[in-house]
Scaffold this motif. Structure first.
Motif, PDB file in Angstrom:
ATOM      1  N   PHE A  81       0.845  -1.206   0.000  1.00 44.51           N
ATOM      2  CA  PHE A  81       0.000   0.000   0.000  1.00 44.51           C
ATOM      3  C   PHE A  81       0.868   1.239   0.000  1.00 44.51           C
ATOM      4  O   PHE A  81       0.655   2.188  -0.787  1.00 44.51           O
ATOM      5  N   GLN A  82       1.913   1.185   0.853  1.00 45.66           N
ATOM      6  CA  GLN A  82       2.782   2.377   0.923  1.00 45.66           C
ATOM      7  C   GLN A  82       3.376   2.669  -0.457  1.00 45.66           C
ATOM      8  O   GLN A  82       3.357   3.817  -0.925  1.00 45.66           O
TER       9      GLN A  82
ATOM     10  N   GLY B  38       1.942  12.208   9.667  1.00 43.40           N
ATOM     11  CA  GLY B  38       1.066  11.034   9.769  1.00 43.40           C
ATOM     12  C   GLY B  38       1.895   9.767   9.660  1.00 43.40           C
ATOM     13  O   GLY B  38       1.769   8.826  10.458  1.00 43.40           O
ATOM     14  N   LEU B  64      -4.245   3.331   9.270  1.00 35.43           N
ATOM     15  CA  LEU B  64      -3.589   4.650   9.371  1.00 35.43           C
ATOM     16  C   LEU B  64      -3.041   5.076   8.016  1.00 35.43           C
ATOM     17  O   LEU B  64      -3.284   6.205   7.548  1.00 35.43           O
ATOM     18  N   SER B  65      -2.360   4.167   7.360  1.00 34.51           N
ATOM     19  CA  SER B  65      -1.755   4.580   6.074  1.00 34.51           C
ATOM     20  C   SER B  65      -2.866   4.931   5.081  1.00 34.51           C
ATOM     21  O   SER B  65      -2.796   5.947   4.374  1.00 34.51           O
ATOM     22  N   LEU B  66      -3.914   4.104   5.106  1.00 34.28           N
ATOM     23  CA  LEU B  66      -5.038   4.413   4.177  1.00 34.28           C
ATOM     24  C   LEU B  66      -5.547   5.817   4.446  1.00 34.28           C
ATOM     25  O   LEU B  66      -5.695   6.650   3.546  1.00 34.28           O
ATOM     26  N   LEU B  67      -5.748   6.094   5.744  1.00 39.17           N
ATOM     27  CA  LEU B  67      -6.341   7.391   6.087  1.00 39.17           C
ATOM     28  C   LEU B  67      -5.405   8.529   5.705  1.00 39.17           C
ATOM     29  O   LEU B  67      -5.828   9.546   5.134  1.00 39.17           O
ATOM     30  N   SER B  68      -4.113   8.338   5.972  1.00 37.55           N
ATOM     31  CA  SER B  68      -3.223   9.476   5.682  1.00 37.55           C
ATOM     32  C   SER B  68      -3.183   9.713   4.176  1.00 37.55           C
ATOM     33  O   SER B  68      -3.124  10.859   3.711  1.00 37.55           O
ATOM     34  N   PHE B  69      -3.304   8.639   3.410  1.00 42.95           N
ATOM     35  CA  PHE B  69      -3.350   8.815   1.947  1.00 42.95           C
ATOM     36  C   PHE B  69      -4.586   9.645   1.588  1.00 42.95           C
ATOM     37  O   PHE B  69      -4.507  10.661   0.866  1.00 42.95           O
ATOM     38  N   ALA B  70      -5.715   9.268   2.176  1.00 44.80           N
ATOM     39  CA  ALA B  70      -6.952  10.023   1.858  1.00 44.80           C
ATOM     40  C   ALA B  70      -6.766  11.483   2.257  1.00 44.80           C
ATOM     41  O   ALA B  70      -7.159  12.406   1.534  1.00 44.80           O
ATOM     42  N   GLY B  71      -6.081  11.683   3.393  1.00 44.66           N
ATOM     43  CA  GLY B  71      -5.863  13.069   3.845  1.00 44.66           C
ATOM     44  C   GLY B  71      -5.091  13.862   2.804  1.00 44.66           C
ATOM     45  O   GLY B  71      -5.471  14.966   2.412  1.00 44.66           O
ATOM     46  N   THR B  72      -4.034  13.250   2.295  1.00 39.00           N
ATOM     47  CA  THR B  72      -3.227  13.989   1.309  1.00 39.00           C
ATOM     48  C   THR B  72      -4.055  14.297   0.079  1.00 39.00           C
ATOM     49  O   THR B  72      -4.030  15.418  -0.438  1.00 39.00           O
TER      50      THR B  72
ATOM     51  N   PHE C 697      -4.278  13.413  15.395  1.00 36.47           N
ATOM     52  CA  PHE C 697      -3.356  12.279  15.191  1.00 36.47           C
ATOM     53  C   PHE C 697      -2.611  11.984  16.477  1.00 36.47           C
ATOM     54  O   PHE C 697      -2.517  10.832  16.925  1.00 36.47           O
ATOM     55  N   LEU C 716      -8.884   8.211  14.708  1.00 34.59           N
ATOM     56  CA  LEU C 716      -8.168   8.571  13.468  1.00 34.59           C
ATOM     57  C   LEU C 716      -9.144   8.760  12.321  1.00 34.59           C
ATOM     58  O   LEU C 716      -9.146   9.789  11.633  1.00 34.59           O
ATOM     59  N   ILE C 720      -9.805  12.113  10.078  1.00 34.42           N
ATOM     60  CA  ILE C 720      -9.623  12.291   8.617  1.00 34.42           C
ATOM     61  C   ILE C 720     -10.918  12.795   7.993  1.00 34.42           C
ATOM     62  O   ILE C 720     -10.941  13.763   7.230  1.00 34.42           O
TER      63      ILE C 720
ATOM     64  N   VAL D  49     -12.431   8.760  -1.439  1.00 31.26           N
ATOM     65  CA  VAL D  49     -11.271   8.821  -2.351  1.00 31.26           C
ATOM     66  C   VAL D  49     -11.725   8.469  -3.763  1.00 31.26           C
ATOM     67  O   VAL D  49     -11.396   9.156  -4.746  1.00 31.26           O
TER      68      VAL D  49
END
Lengths: 119, 99, 911, 144
Positions: A81-82, B38, B64-72, C697, C716, C720, D49
Motif C-alpha cells: 500500500f505504501q 502522519g 492509518l496509512s489508508l487514512l493518511s493517503f486520503a488526507g493527502t 493524530f 483517526l 480524517i 477517495v
C-alpha cells in the motif's frame, strides 16, 4: 540460536527503517522549496515504513506463535500500500502546488509544463 | 529488549522537526508536513506495537496509512480549489459587464 | 353508573366533537352533505352523552379520579356540577345551531367547509373540556386549546392582513391572560395543596385555608387577569371587536355565546370559594364590571357595522356578568356574616349557600347566549345578502321575502337585547337590578348609587340600539336613495361569490337564529317553561319558586317583577332608551381608544426595542457566538464546582510508571498540547485545519500508547473525515477571519479553560465509583468502577482468569476529543489489557457477544444508546441534504455553466 | 476537483483494497479491535477517495443503492435486531436487542462466532457510511 539471528535481523531492519524516516524528516527540514521537500519526504517515508514493518513482523512472529499468517499478510499489504499510496499522494500534491504556483527555488532549470525543453 | 526504548526516542526526534515545517511559507508545504507527520505516527505505532508485544496494532497501521493517503488527496483537492474560485470570480465579471 | 364508566362517558362527551372533526377530514372535499351530517353528530353526540350522564347519575354525580401525569398534577378529574353541566349543554346546544348556520353561511363553498368544521370541532371540545374539568392543569390545557382554536378561527381569511393581525391580537391577549391564570392556578395548587376545584371547595368549607395570606390574594389577582382577558373586561376588551374579522358563525358561536363566557365561567367556578372570604373580591370585580358594562354599551351605540355593535354589546354584557358575581359576593358574604338576621336574608343565604352556584348567573349567561347568538347569525345572514353597515340597510325590510323574515327575527333578537318585558333577559336584568338594590339596602354606602346609575345607563343604551335598529330597518325605502344603493351593493358586497342558493339551505341562514330566539321568548313569558327546561340543572330549588322567594311576591303572571327599586330602574331605562333611540343625539362615530393599544404595542416591540436588543446579541460573527457559549460553559462549571478544585478525583494507580510509556507519553501529550495551543495563534484557515488534524493524530497516538487500539482507530478515521469535511466547507465559505491579531489572546484564554474543564470532566466521569450503587457483577462482588463491570460481564467473565491486582484499570487519558468515545477510554485500558497477554485469549461469553470489550459495550450492553446515536447521525445527514439540495435548486448563486465536473482548464485535457 | 490519470489508476487499486479491509475489520470486530463503526468510517473514506478521483456519478453507479438509502437500511436493520429479540419474548432487555448467540463454530483454524449483535453492527456500518459519504457528496456537489 535461531532467535538470536532473528533478533539481529530485527535490529538491522529497525535501524534501516529509522534511518530512512530520519532522512525523510531531515530532508523536509533543510531543502529549499516545496518540490525538493516533497521529493525527500515521500521516498524516505516509504522505505522507512517498510523497514519498520518487516522488523515488526519478525519481532511478532518470533515473540508468540499466534496467527503468524495474519501478521505477515498485513505487513505485505501495508508495504504494498505504501508503495502505491505515497507516490500518488505526492504527485497530486505537486500538481496542486504547481497550480497554486508555490514559490520556486531560484536555481530552477526548466519548467516542463509551460516551456518544454525542446530536444 | 531495552533497544526499542532508544528506537522510540528516535521516532520522537523526527516528529519534532516535522512540526517546525508546519510554520513553513506555503500551504503545500504544510500539507506535505502533515502527511509526513502522519507517516511518522505510523512508525511510532509500529514501534509501540513491538514494545507492547501486541499484534493488534498491525491492522491499525494499515488503516492509518489508508487514512493518511486520503488526507493527502483531500489536501491536494483543497489546494487546487482556489483555482476554481478564480474561475468563478472571472465569470462574475463577465456576467456583470454583460448585464 | 359506576364512577369509572361516568368518567369515561364524560371524557367521550368532551372528545366526541374532536373525533368527528378529524374523521370528517377523511371525507373528500366535494361531499358536503355527508360532511355536514358527520359534523352534526359531534355536538349531538356530546349532548346525548351528557344527557345520559345527567339522567343516570344526576347533576354533580361523582366521577373517578384517573391518574394521568401525577408528577405534573395533571390528572383526569371531572366536576359535572350545575355550572359545568349547564355550560357543556350550552356549548353543545348552540353548537348544533351554529353547525347548521355555517352550512348555510358557506353555501356550496366545499373547501372552506372542509377547513372550517375541524377548527370548530376543536373549539367545541375545548369548551366542553373547560366546562367539565376539575383538575387545574386539565382546565388549563383546554383553556389554551380554546385560545388556539379562536386564533385559527379569527384568522380565517389567511390572506387578508387585517384578519391575521386581529387573530394575532386576540391570541396574544388571551394567551397572556391564560399564562397569568396558569401561574395563579399553580400558585393556588402549591399553596393550598389542593389541585382540584372540588377539593378546594371542601378545604374551604372545613376552613382549612386562611384567605388573608398574601399568596391567596396573588392567586386571586392572577386568576382574575386570566378571566378578564378571556371575557374582554375593560382594559383588555379591544381584542373582541377585532375578532369580528372572523366569519359570522365564529363570532356567533365563539365571541358571543361560549368562548368569552369562559372567563365568566372561571369566576363562577372559583366564586363560592373566593368570594366568601376575600374582601378583595368585590372591590375589584364590581367597579371594573360596571365600567365595562357602561363603556361597552356606550361605544356600541356609536358603531355602524352590525357585527361591531353586537361585539360591544357583548363586552357590556360580560361586564354585567362579572358585576353580578361581584354583587353576589355581598349577598353571599353578607348572609354568612350576619347569620340569622331576618327570615328573608336567611332564606337568601340558604338559597345561595345551598347551591354553590347562583341561579342568576346561569340565567344571565343563558339569556345572553339566547339573544346574542341569533343577533350575530342574522347580522351574518344580512351581510350575506346585502351589507353589514347599518345606514346602508335602510328599508331592508321591504326587499323581498327572505329579507323580510330576517328582519323580523333580527328585531325579535334585538328586543331581547333591549331586555324589554316578556323576554328572559328582562327577568335576568331584573335580577341584576334586584341585586344592586339589595346590596344597596344592606350595605347602604353611596358607592352603590353609582352602580344603580350604571345599570340604568346600560339598559338605556341597549334599548336605544334596539330602537335605532328598528327605525333604519323598517323605514320606508325612498326610491331615489334605494336604486343607487341597491345596484352597487347587491353584487359588490356579500361574502365572496357565494351564489345564494334558495330553498332549504338558504333558510339555514336564519332558521338556527329563529330557534334560539324562540327559546328566549318561551322562557321569558312562561317562567314555568324555564323551570322545566333548566330546572333540573339546579335540584336544590326551582327557578320559579326560587325567584319567588327572592322577590317575595306571588304574581304568577309575566309581570313578576319586584315592585321595588328594580322595576323603577328598568322603567327609567326603557324610557330614556326610547328617547335616545329616536333622538339624533350621540350619532357621531366614536371609536374605542383602546383599539390602537395593541398596534402601538406591536410596532413598539418590532421597531424600537427589537432592533436594539438584537443588535446587542446577534453580532453576526460565528466566533462571537461560540466564544459566548464556551465562556458560559466554563462559568457554569466553576460555579457548579463551587470553587473546591481539590475534589479532582485522581486515578488511584500511577499512570506512567513503566519507563517505556513515559517518554513517548510525554512527547505525545506535549504534541497534543502544542498543536492545541498553536491553533488560535495560526492565521491561515487551511493550516488551522491541518494543525487540528495533527492534534487529532497525536491524541490517537496517545491512545495507542495506552494500548487502546480500537479507540485510536475510531479517533483517526473521524479525524480524517472531519479534515475532509473542513476542507470542503472552507472552499465554500468566504474568508471572513479577521486578520488582526488582537483576538488571539482572548481565544487562547478561552480554549485553555475549556480544555481544563473537559479534562476535569473526563477524569471524574471515568473514575466515578458510586458507593451507593456499586456495580455488582454476577457473583455479587462489587467492582471499583464502570470499567471493571463491563470487563467482568463482557464475553468471558474475566474473573475466570487471575487478574494481577496491581494492573491499573482506571486509565486516564488526556482530553478525549472523540465525542462518542468519551465514556470508553477507561475501558480501553481494560481492553488492551485483555488483548495484551496474548497467551490466553479472553473470551467473554455470557455478558456480551465478543471479547473486544469496547465493541461489546458499544453494540451489546449499550445497544440502545448506539441505536439512538445512529438515528441522530442519520437525521443530521438528512438535514444536510435537504438544506443543501434546496439551495442548489434555487440556484441563487450564478452556476457558471462553462464548468465541467473535471476541474480547472489546464487539467481538462486529461479529465 | 483536480483529478489526474495517476490518481485514477492509484484509486482503482487502493479503493477496492480498502473496502475489503473495511469488511475484514467489520467481521473480526467483535473479537479483536475493529467493529461496525470503524469499518464504516474506513469504507466511507475509501468511497470518498473514489469519488474524488472518479467524480460523483461514477460513485453513484458503483453503489447498489444511493447512499441515502444506506441509512434507511442500516436503521431498519438495527431496529430489526432489537425488535427481533424483543418479539421472541427473550426477556433479556426489553429495549436492548437480544443476544442470539449461535456458536456456529465452523471447525477450521479460526473459531468464528456469530452473534446477533453482528446484524446490529452491520446497521451501524451502513448508517455511518451512508452519512459520511452522503454529506461529503452533497458538499462537493455544492462546490461545482
Amino acid at each position: 540460536m535461531l532467535n538470536i539471528i532473528l533478533d539481529i535481523l530485527v535490529i538491522a531492519f529497525l535501524i534501516f527503517g529509522i534511518f530512512f524516516m530520519f532522512v525523510a524528516a531531515f530532508g523536509l527540514l533543510r531543502l529549499p522549496d516545496v518540490y525538493h521537500r516533497m521529493h525527500a519526504a515521500t521516498k524516505g517515508v516509504t522505505l522507512g515504513i517498510s523497514g519498520l514493518m518487516i522488523a515488526a513482523a519478525i519481532h511478532h512472529a518470533q515473540a508468540h506463535d499466534a496467527n503468524v499468517v495474519n501478521i505477515i499478510a498485513n505487513v505485505v499489504l501495508v508495504i504494498m500500500f505504501q508503495f502505491i499510496a505515497n507516490p500518488v499522494g505526492s504527485h497530486l500534491l505537486a500538481k496542486a502546488a504547481k497550480l497554486d504556483n508555490a514559490p520556486v527555488w531560484e536555481g530552477q532549470i526548466a519548467d516542463e509544463e509551460h516551456n518544454p525543453v525542446s530536444e | 529488549f531495552t533497544i526499542d526504548i532508544c528506537i522510540v526516542m528516535i521516532a520522537v526526534g523526527m516528529l519534532m522537526c516535522v512540526i517546525r515545517l508546519l510554520k513553513s511559507p506555503h500551504l503545500a508545504d504544510r500539507a506535505l508536513a502533515s502527511d509526513t507527520l502522519g507517516v511518522e505516527l505510523i512508525g511510532m505505532v509500529i514501534l509501540l506495537g513491538m514494545r507492547f508485544m501486541t499484534s493488534a496494532f498491525i491492522d491499525g497501521v494499515l488503516i492509518l496509512s489508508l487514512l493518511s493517503f486520503a488526507g493527502t488527496v483531500a489536501m491536494a483537492q483543497y489546494i487546487a480549489r482556489p483555482h476554481l474560485r478564480h474561475k468563478q470570480v472571472k465569470s462574475n465579471e463577465k456576467l456583470e459587464d454583460l448585464a | 353508573m359506576t364512577p369509572d364508566s361516568a368518567t369515561w362517558l364524560l371524557m367521550a362527551a368532551i372528545f366526541c366533537p374532536l373525533i368527528c372533526g378529524t374523521v370528517s377530514l377523511l371525507i373528500p372535499r366535494p361531499f358536503i352533505l355527508p360532511r355536514l351530517l358527520l359534523i352534526l353528530c359531534g355536538p349531538v353526540g356530546a349532548l346525548l352523552m351528557l344527557g345520559h350522564f345527567t339522567f343516570h347519575s344526576g347533576v354533580g354525580g361523582d366521577t373517578a379520579f384517573v391518574e394521568w401525569m401525577p408528577l405534573l398534577h395533571l390528572n383526569i378529574a371531572l366536576n359535572p356540577d350545575h355550572l359545568g353541566l349547564f355550560f357543556a349543554y350550552l356549548v353543545s346546544g348552540i353548537g348544533v345551531c351554529i353547525v347548521l348556520y355555517a352550512r348555510g353561511y358557506f353555501g356550496k363553498d366545499a373547501d372552506s367547509l372542509f377547513r372550517f368544521y375541524p377548527y370548530l370541532m376543536i373549539f367545541m371540545t375545548a369548551m366542553i373540556g373547560v366546562a367539565l374539568s376539575d383538575n387545574y392543569m386539565m382546565l388549563m390545557m383546554f383553556w389554551e386549546m380554546t385560545s388556539i382554536s379562536s386564533f385559527l378561527l379569527i384568522g380565517w381569511e389567511r390572506d387578508t392582513p387585517l384578519s391575521v393581525r386581529n387573530a394575532m391580537q386576540a391570541f396574544i391577549v388571551t394567551g397572556a391572560g391564560g399564562l397569568c391564570m396558569l401561574a395563579g392556578l399553580i400558585f393556588l395548587g402549591v399553596h393550598t395543596g389542593e389541585w382540584t376545584i372540588t377539593g378546594l371547595l371542601t378545604a374551604v368549607q372545613h376552613g382549612q385555608i386562611d384567605f388573608s395570606a398574601t399568596p391567596m390574594k396573588v392567586c386571586f389577582v392572577l386568576l382574575f387577569l386570566g378571566a378578564a382577558t378571556k371575557s374582554a373586561q375593560f382594559p383588555f376588551q379591544f381584542w373582541l371587536p377585532g375578532a369580528m374579522a372572523a366569519p359570522t358563525p365564529v363570532s356567533a358561536y365563539l365571541h358571543s355565546a361560549t368562548m368569552v363566557k369562559a372567563g365568566v365561567f372561571i369566576t363562577g367556578r372559583f366564586w363560592p370559594i373566593m368570594a366568601a372570604n376575600l374582601e378583595l373580591w368585590p372591590m375589584i370585580i364590581v367597579p371594573l364590571g360596571a365600567f365595562t358594562m357602561v363603556y361597552g354599551a356606550f361605544v356600541a351605540l356609536q358603531k355602524t357595522d352590525l357585527k361591531k355593535i353586537f361585539a360591544y354589546t357583548t363586552v357590556s354584557q360580560l361586564g354585567l356578568l362579572m358585576c353580578m358575581y361581584g354583587l353576589a359576593a355581598y349577598k353571599y358574604g353578607h348572609g354568612e356574616a350576619h347569620g340569622g338576621e331576618h327570615a328573608e336574608a336567611e332564606g337568601m343565604a340558604h338559597a345561595a349557600a345551598a347551591a354553590p352556584n347562583l341561579i342568576w348567573d346561569v340565567t344571565q349567561i343563558l339569556n345572553h347566549a339566547f339573544y346574542k347568538a341569533p343577533l350575530f347569525i342574522l347580522a351574518g345572514a344580512i351581510g350575506h345578502i346585502a351589507t353589514r353597515e347599518l345606514p346602508d340597510l335602510k328599508g331592508f325590510y321591504h326587499k323581498g321575502g327572505q329579507a323580510k323574515i330576517m328582519t323580523i327575527v333580527l328585531l325579535l333578537a334585538g328586543y331581547g337585547l333591549a331586555a324589554g318585558p316578556f323576554t328572559l333577559s328582562f327577568t335576568a336584568k331584573e335580577f341584576f337590578f334586584y341585586q344592586i338594590a339589595h346590596a344597596l339596602e344592606t350595605t347602604s354606602n353611596p358607592m352603590f348609587w353609582i352602580l344603580v346609575a350604571a345599570g340604568i345607563a346600560t339598559g338605556m343604551f341597549n334599548v336605544a340600539i334596539f330602537i335605532r335598529l328598528c327605525t333604519t330597518m323598517l323605514a320606508k325605502p325612498d326610491e331615489k336613495h334605494d336604486e343607487q344603493h341597491h345596484d352597487d351593493h347587491a353584487h359588490g358586497h356579500g361574502h365572496g361569490e357565494h351564489e345564494h342558493e334558495t330553498g332549504f339551505y338558504a333558510a339555514l341562514l336564519w332558521i338556527p337564529g329563529a330557534i334560539i330566539v324562540a327559546f328566549q321568548y318561551i322562557c321569558g313569558m312562561i317562567p314555568y317553561a324555564y323551570d322545566y327546561l333548566f330546572g333540573w340543572l339546579d335540584p336544590s330549588k326551582h327557578f320559579y319558586d326560587g325567584f319567588h322567594t327572592l322577590m317575595g311576591n306571588e304574581l304568577p303572571l309575566v309581570w313578576d317583577a319586584h315592585l321595588g327599586l328594580p322595576l323603577v330602574m328598568s322603567l327609567i331605562a326603557i324610557g330614556l332608551g326610547c328617547a335616545l333611540g329616536f333622538g339624533k343625539f350621540l350619532r357621531g362615530t366614536f371609536n374605542d381608544p383602546c383599539d390602537h393599544l395593541y398596534p402601538g404595542f406591536y410596532t413598539m416591540t418590532t421597531k424600537v426595542v427589537g432592533p436594539r436588543a438584537f443588535g446587542l446579541v446577534q453580532r453576526g460573527h460565528a466566533g462571537f457566538y461560540v466564544g459566548a457559549v464556551l465562556v458560559a460553559m466554563v462559568a457554569l462549571f466553576v460555579w457548579s464546582i463551587g470553587g473546591k478544585f481539590g475534589s479532582l478525583v485522581w486515578p488511584e494507580g500511577a499512570v506512567t510508571e513503566t519507563f517505556a510509556q513515559l517518554l513517548p507519553g510525554l512527547l505525545l501529550c506535549g504534541m497534543v498540547c502544542l498543536t492545541a495551543l498553536l491553533l488560535p495563534v495560526v492565521m491561515n484557515r487551511a493550516s488551522r485545519v491541518l494543525i487540528l488534524g495533527m492534534c487529532g493524530f497525536s491524541v490517537a497516538g496517545v491512545y495507542y500508547l495506552y494500548k487502546a487500539p480500537d479507540l485510536a482507530l475510531t479517533q483517526l478515521s473521524i479525524e480524517i473525515v472531519s479534515i475532509i469535511l473542513f476542507l470542503l466547507v472552507l472552499s465554500l465559505v468566504p474568508d471572513l477571519t479577521p486578520k488582526t491579531r488582537k483576538a488571539v489572546p482572548i481565544r487562547l484564554v478561552i480554549s485553555i479553560c475549556v480544555g481544563l474543564v473537559m479534562f476535569w470532566l473526563t477524569l471524574s466521569s471515568t473514575n466515578v465509583n458510586r458507593p451507593e450503587m456499586p456495580y455488582v457483577n454476577k457473583d455479587g462482588q462489587n467492582l471499583p468502577n464502570l470499567g471493571e463491570y463491563f470487563l467482568r460481564n463482557s464475553h468471558h467473565g474475566i474473573d475466570s482468569m487471575a487478574v494481577p491486582e496491581n494492573q491499573v484499570y482506571g486509565g486516564v487519558v488526556s482530553k478525549a476529543i472523540d465525542p462518542n468515545e468519551v465514556h470508553d477510554n477507561a475501558l480501553d485500558e481494560a481492553v488492551s489489557h485483555a488483548t495484551q497477554d496474548g497467551e490466553k485469549s479472553y473470551l467473554i461469553h455470557h455478558g456480551g457477544g465478543g471479547n473486544n470489550v469496547v465493541n461489546v459495550i458499544l453494540v451489546d450492553f449499550r445497544g440502545f444508546d448506539t441505536m439512538g446515536e445512529i438515528t441522530v447521525l442519520g437525521l443530521a445527514a438528512m438535514g444536510v441534504w435537504t438544506l443543501l439540495r434546496r439551495r442548489k435548486k434555487s440556484g441563487d448563486y450564478n452556476d457558471p455553466s462553462d464548468f465541467e465536473d473535471s476541474g480547472p482548464e489546464p487539467l481538462k485535457a486529461e479529465g | 476537483m483536480c483529478t489526474s490519470v495517476i490518481l485514477k489508476v492509484g484509486a482503482r487499486l487502493i479503493v477496492p483494497l480498502s473496502l475489503v479491509f473495511a469488511m475484514y475489520i467489520y467481521f473480526k470486530g467483535h473479537q479483536t479491535p475493529g467493529g461496525g463503526f470503524v469499518a464504516g468510517l474506513v469504507a466511507s473514506v475509501a468511497l470518498i477517495v473514489h469519488r474524488m478521483s472518479f467524480g460523483s456519478d461514477s460513485l453513484r453507479r458503483m453503489l447498489p443503492i444511493s447512499e441515502r438509502y444506506f441509512i434507511a437500511v442500516g436503521l431498519t436493520l438495527a431496529l430489526g435486531t432489537g425488535m427481533g429479540a424483543y418479539l421472541q419474548g427473550l426477556p433479556f432487555f426489553t429495549s436492548a436487542h437480544g443476544y442470539l448467540h449461535l456458536p456456529t463454530t465452523i471447525e477450521h483454524t479460526y473459531d468464528f462466532e456469530w452473534a446477533s449483535v453482528m446484524a446490529f453492527d452491520l446497521g451501524v456500518f451502513l448508517v455511518v457510511t451512508g452519512v459520511v459519504v452522503g454529506m461529503i457528496d452533497v458538499l462537493s456537489k455544492e462546490i461545482q
